[in-house]
Design a protein around this motif. Structure first.
Motif, PDB file in Angstrom:
ATOM      1  N   LEU A  22     -30.276  51.581 -16.652  1.00  0.00           N
ATOM      2  CA  LEU A  22     -29.207  52.485 -17.905  1.00  0.00           C
ATOM      3  C   LEU A  22     -27.958  52.335 -17.841  1.00  0.00           C
ATOM      4  O   LEU A  22     -27.098  51.963 -18.984  1.00  0.00           O
ATOM      5  CB  LEU A  22     -30.354  54.199 -17.916  1.00  0.00           C
ATOM      6  CG  LEU A  22     -29.557  55.252 -19.125  1.00  0.00           C
ATOM      7  CD1 LEU A  22     -29.603  54.509 -19.631  1.00  0.00           C
ATOM      8  CD2 LEU A  22     -29.347  56.805 -18.587  1.00  0.00           C
ATOM      9  N   ARG A  23     -27.221  52.186 -17.265  1.00  0.00           N
ATOM     10  CA  ARG A  23     -25.544  51.956 -17.040  1.00  0.00           C
ATOM     11  C   ARG A  23     -25.848  50.521 -17.906  1.00  0.00           C
ATOM     12  O   ARG A  23     -24.564  50.321 -17.828  1.00  0.00           O
ATOM     13  CB  ARG A  23     -25.452  51.884 -15.462  1.00  0.00           C
ATOM     14  CG  ARG A  23     -26.064  50.865 -14.340  1.00  0.00           C
ATOM     15  CD  ARG A  23     -25.430  50.588 -13.225  1.00  0.00           C
ATOM     16  NE  ARG A  23     -25.642  50.058 -12.583  1.00  0.00           N
ATOM     17  CZ  ARG A  23     -26.792  48.760 -11.883  1.00  0.00           C
ATOM     18  NH1 ARG A  23     -26.134  48.118 -13.062  1.00  0.00           N
ATOM     19  NH2 ARG A  23     -26.974  48.457 -11.660  1.00  0.00           N
ATOM     20  N   VAL A  24     -26.551  49.286 -17.658  1.00  0.00           N
ATOM     21  CA  VAL A  24     -26.542  48.332 -18.400  1.00  0.00           C
ATOM     22  C   VAL A  24     -26.790  48.277 -19.425  1.00  0.00           C
ATOM     23  O   VAL A  24     -26.007  47.912 -20.496  1.00  0.00           O
ATOM     24  CB  VAL A  24     -27.629  46.930 -17.488  1.00  0.00           C
ATOM     25  CG1 VAL A  24     -27.899  46.489 -19.070  1.00  0.00           C
ATOM     26  CG2 VAL A  24     -27.598  47.064 -15.896  1.00  0.00           C
ATOM     27  N   GLY A  63     -28.923  64.398 -14.307  1.00  0.00           N
ATOM     28  CA  GLY A  63     -27.562  64.495 -14.033  1.00  0.00           C
ATOM     29  C   GLY A  63     -27.436  62.305 -13.593  1.00  0.00           C
ATOM     30  O   GLY A  63     -28.019  61.971 -14.185  1.00  0.00           O
ATOM     31  N   SER A  64     -25.584  62.294 -13.158  1.00  0.00           N
ATOM     32  CA  SER A  64     -25.979  60.692 -12.984  1.00  0.00           C
ATOM     33  C   SER A  64     -26.872  59.653 -12.418  1.00  0.00           C
ATOM     34  O   SER A  64     -26.524  58.613 -12.465  1.00  0.00           O
ATOM     35  CB  SER A  64     -24.647  60.844 -12.092  1.00  0.00           C
ATOM     36  OG  SER A  64     -25.289  60.807 -10.950  1.00  0.00           O
ATOM     37  N   ALA A  65     -27.810  60.260 -11.658  1.00  0.00           N
ATOM     38  CA  ALA A  65     -28.359  59.411 -11.198  1.00  0.00           C
ATOM     39  C   ALA A  65     -29.626  58.626 -11.966  1.00  0.00           C
ATOM     40  O   ALA A  65     -30.154  57.295 -11.410  1.00  0.00           O
ATOM     41  CB  ALA A  65     -29.762  60.728  -9.704  1.00  0.00           C
ATOM     42  N   GLU A  69     -32.423  54.765 -13.470  1.00  0.00           N
ATOM     43  CA  GLU A  69     -32.648  54.588 -13.779  1.00  0.00           C
ATOM     44  C   GLU A  69     -33.407  53.278 -14.903  1.00  0.00           C
ATOM     45  O   GLU A  69     -32.570  53.016 -14.980  1.00  0.00           O
ATOM     46  CB  GLU A  69     -33.764  55.763 -14.016  1.00  0.00           C
ATOM     47  CG  GLU A  69     -33.975  57.319 -13.229  1.00  0.00           C
ATOM     48  CD  GLU A  69     -34.389  58.162 -13.831  1.00  0.00           C
ATOM     49  OE1 GLU A  69     -35.338  57.969 -14.658  1.00  0.00           O
ATOM     50  OE2 GLU A  69     -33.733  59.078 -13.599  1.00  0.00           O
ATOM     51  N   TYR A  70     -34.533  52.796 -15.386  1.00  0.00           N
ATOM     52  CA  TYR A  70     -35.208  52.199 -16.202  1.00  0.00           C
ATOM     53  C   TYR A  70     -34.732  52.887 -17.475  1.00  0.00           C
ATOM     54  O   TYR A  70     -34.831  53.367 -17.634  1.00  0.00           O
ATOM     55  CB  TYR A  70     -36.251  51.275 -15.866  1.00  0.00           C
ATOM     56  CG  TYR A  70     -36.746  50.787 -14.613  1.00  0.00           C
ATOM     57  CD1 TYR A  70     -35.816  49.508 -13.643  1.00  0.00           C
ATOM     58  CD2 TYR A  70     -37.677  50.893 -14.216  1.00  0.00           C
ATOM     59  CE1 TYR A  70     -36.107  48.821 -12.827  1.00  0.00           C
ATOM     60  CE2 TYR A  70     -38.004  50.206 -13.008  1.00  0.00           C
ATOM     61  CZ  TYR A  70     -37.637  49.336 -13.238  1.00  0.00           C
ATOM     62  OH  TYR A  70     -38.186  48.039 -11.127  1.00  0.00           O
ATOM     63  N   VAL A  71     -34.458  52.375 -18.223  1.00  0.00           N
ATOM     64  CA  VAL A  71     -34.173  51.922 -19.736  1.00  0.00           C
ATOM     65  C   VAL A  71     -35.246  52.345 -20.158  1.00  0.00           C
ATOM     66  O   VAL A  71     -35.716  54.195 -20.887  1.00  0.00           O
ATOM     67  CB  VAL A  71     -33.646  51.014 -20.654  1.00  0.00           C
ATOM     68  CG1 VAL A  71     -33.630  51.731 -22.063  1.00  0.00           C
ATOM     69  CG2 VAL A  71     -32.423  51.000 -20.135  1.00  0.00           C
TER      70      VAL A  71
END
Length: 147
Positions: A22-24, A63-65, A69-71
């Motif tokens: 998700l960050r990507v 939360g931020s974890a 995770e995958y999109v």
């Protein structure tokens, strides 16, 4: 007015792989200044969109974890879409009813772009501005004819 009158087919469709973190996806949204990404899964494009709202909802719930995770785990399963020949008033009603700000534009089975509520508002304002200018010119011409 129709989607094809508003939508600029030259818009580049920003995509993200469903197996990306998700960050990507968030980084892509920021880099390209967009509020939604088309999600590819298993190498194919689908009509699923990941929106800013989906990101916020996932962060609030998990939360931020969730950033690792995958999109595919975050993006909603279903997605409404529109076609280039759809009337704008119909698309606006759908966006309001489903509380979304972005819709994929599909020409047959091909996704040709993403329409945002901002695109619609800009087109509406441009139309109103043109109509206003035409009406002012008509008033000026009528007043000139009376003198």
């Amino acid at each position: 007015m129709r989607v094809s009158d508003v939508f600029r087919s030259t818009n580049k469709i920003i995509q993200v792989d469903g197996r990306a973190a998700l960050r990507v996806a968030i980084r892509l949204m920021r880099e390209h200044n967009v509020g939604a990404l088309l999600v590819r899964s298993d190498g194919t494009c689908s009509t699923r969109l990941l929106s800013e709202r989906d990101v916020i909802d996932a962060l609030a719930a998990r939360g931020s974890a969730v950033l690792e995770e995958y999109v595919d785990n975050v993006v909603p399963a279903g997605c409404i879409s529109c076609r280039p020949d759809d009337p704008i008033h119909h698309v606006m009603r759908e966006m309001t009813q489903h509380r979304v700000r972005h819709l994929p534009v599909q020409d047959g089975s091909d996704v040709v772009g993403i329409l945002s509520i901002g695109d619609i508002i800009k087109a509406q304002l441009d139309t109103m501005s043109l109509e206003n200018r035409i009406l002012r010119e008509e008033v000026i011409l009528k007043q000139a004819g009376k003198c």
